[in-house]
Design an enzyme around this catalytic site. Sequence first.
Site, short mmCIF file in Angstrom:
data_model
loop_
_atom_site.label_atom_id
_atom_site.label_comp_id
_atom_site.label_asym_id
_atom_site.label_seq_id
_atom_site.Cartn_x
_atom_site.Cartn_y
_atom_site.Cartn_z
N GLY A 68 10.03 3.86 -6.48
CA GLY A 68 9.58 6.00 -5.94
C GLY A 68 8.65 5.83 -6.66
O GLY A 68 7.31 5.32 -7.13
N SER A 122 9.10 -2.77 -6.96
CA SER A 122 7.69 -1.48 -7.28
C SER A 122 8.05 -0.77 -8.51
O SER A 122 7.83 -1.34 -9.61
CB SER A 122 8.70 -0.90 -6.14
OG SER A 122 6.83 0.02 -5.40
N ALA A 123 8.34 0.73 -9.30
CA ALA A 123 7.89 1.25 -9.79
C ALA A 123 8.78 0.06 -11.22
O ALA A 123 8.70 0.47 -12.75
CB ALA A 123 8.69 2.43 -9.69
N HIS A 150 3.02 -3.79 -4.42
CA HIS A 150 2.55 -3.39 -3.65
C HIS A 150 0.64 -4.31 -3.41
O HIS A 150 0.63 -3.43 -2.87
CB HIS A 150 2.16 -2.18 -3.32
CG HIS A 150 3.30 -1.40 -3.27
ND1 HIS A 150 4.26 -1.61 -1.66
CD2 HIS A 150 4.54 -0.85 -4.28
CE1 HIS A 150 5.87 -0.71 -1.92
NE2 HIS A 150 5.76 -0.27 -3.60
N GLU A 193 2.69 -7.89 -1.29
CA GLU A 193 4.53 -6.62 -1.02
C GLU A 193 5.10 -8.17 0.12
O GLU A 193 4.36 -8.94 0.98
CB GLU A 193 4.03 -5.49 0.34
CG GLU A 193 3.91 -4.56 -0.10
CD GLU A 193 3.58 -2.57 1.00
OE1 GLU A 193 4.24 -3.42 2.36
OE2 GLU A 193 4.39 -2.32 0.51
#
Lengths: 242, 242
Positions: free
Chosen positions: B91, B124-125, B161, B197
């Site tokens: 997020g 991700s985050a 990413h 990714e």
Amino acid sequence: MAKRQLLLLSSSQLHGYEFLEFASRDITDFLSKNKVSTVLFVPFAIKDHNAYLKKVEKPLNQWGFKVEGIHNQENPVDAVEKAEAIFIGGGNTFRLLKALYDTKLVTAIRTRVLEEGVPYMGASAGTNVATRSINTTNDMPIVYPPSFEALKLVPFNINPHYIDAEPNSKHKGETREDRIRQYLEEKDSCTVLGLREGALLHVEGYNAVLKGFTGAKLFVRDQEPVEMKIGEDVSYLFKDCA
Amino acid sequence: MAKRQLLLLSSSQLHGYEFLEFASRDITDFLSKNKVSTVLFVPFAIKDHNAYLKKVEKPLNQWGFKVEGIHNQENPVDAVEKAEAIFIGGGNTFRLLKALYDTKLVTAIRTRVLEEGVPYMGASAGTNVATRSINTTNDMPIVYPPSFEALKLVPFNINPHYIDAEPNSKHKGETREDRIRQYLEEKDSCTVLGLREGALLHVEGYNAVLKGFTGAKLFVRDQEPVEMKIGEDVSYLFKDCA
């Protein structure tokens, strides 16, 4: 703030043009109208200040303006106090804002521009720091500034280099619109003007007009985003976030 | 740190796969090997915590694991102290890190993972905050965390990413590589692993292996970036930034 004179460029570069060239007429008109002969350039967003100064001097000299680099002045606050016009260039917004705080320039520039009417130009990171805060920069947070609050020359946010989602992209990172919407979920957020590369915002006092080539997209909390066209009067932005 | 067990995903999504599906085998192996039956999920990077919990429960339940949302627990620090495994989802990295500081989870999670060997998964985050700092996130700085220093479960940085520059792009904003190079110009920076990714890093103690589908690009200060392939042992990263 009735004296405020701002020219806020989305970017210094536009595909097919030399550095700053796409905005040559707007920049020339802006500086000439304000009887500026020498621009004080702030290169803090890029590491090599001298190389950056040379890059900016080339077009500005060609258009008849002298440029001084603030990094070559003995006292940066004094330099701002004497400046005929201030131009903050692009690069990394976090590095730039931290340098502005470290050199005590945040208050100095704000006072000169808002109270004394000194013309301010910004491009990319230099546009980000001109707004309410750097909350809508695209840059990587490579250093930690003492605050995300910025010069507040305008009370809203700008997202420079605004770009529409690529419909066929296979990349799963958030789109620019996703990111701006995340910002608008936060309670302290306000309106965000997504300026496409080639677009710029010209502000005189409480009047703001979209200029350049490519337009913008406006993001207001709890509303669908709206396309804005070149030539559009967007002065109502000053009311939104006051 | 000899007990450290980490699975750090570049993203939750990979084109052509359902949510987390591309990593199903790695996740299942990681949790089964560590005899985990229930995962403590931290949804702070997304505003709607319950919706996010449901999204994550779907695949994890299907693979035989229970999921508890930390937002439903009375005391988040207690929940971490009892957790069999911790998963921090993606997020907005700034929102996530601020929430981790606000809820006093930074030290609690760090202690559990590094000293007590509780398995940690991030996407991700959730991968950004597992590293040295959030200096190499792609996210917009929508809130101001008290620091960019993160959980420091590994001593280097990751850029999730990671994406190569589009050779025919007309966009003039910095490429991902430009941004990482700007970070490496700063004196406190260290090595950055750009995870594409579909790639993930599996860490056991001081051993790290690149897994998944797509590989990574390694950025070391004053060196040219290097391509890394799936299956590569990257344990030397622990020495670089120690």
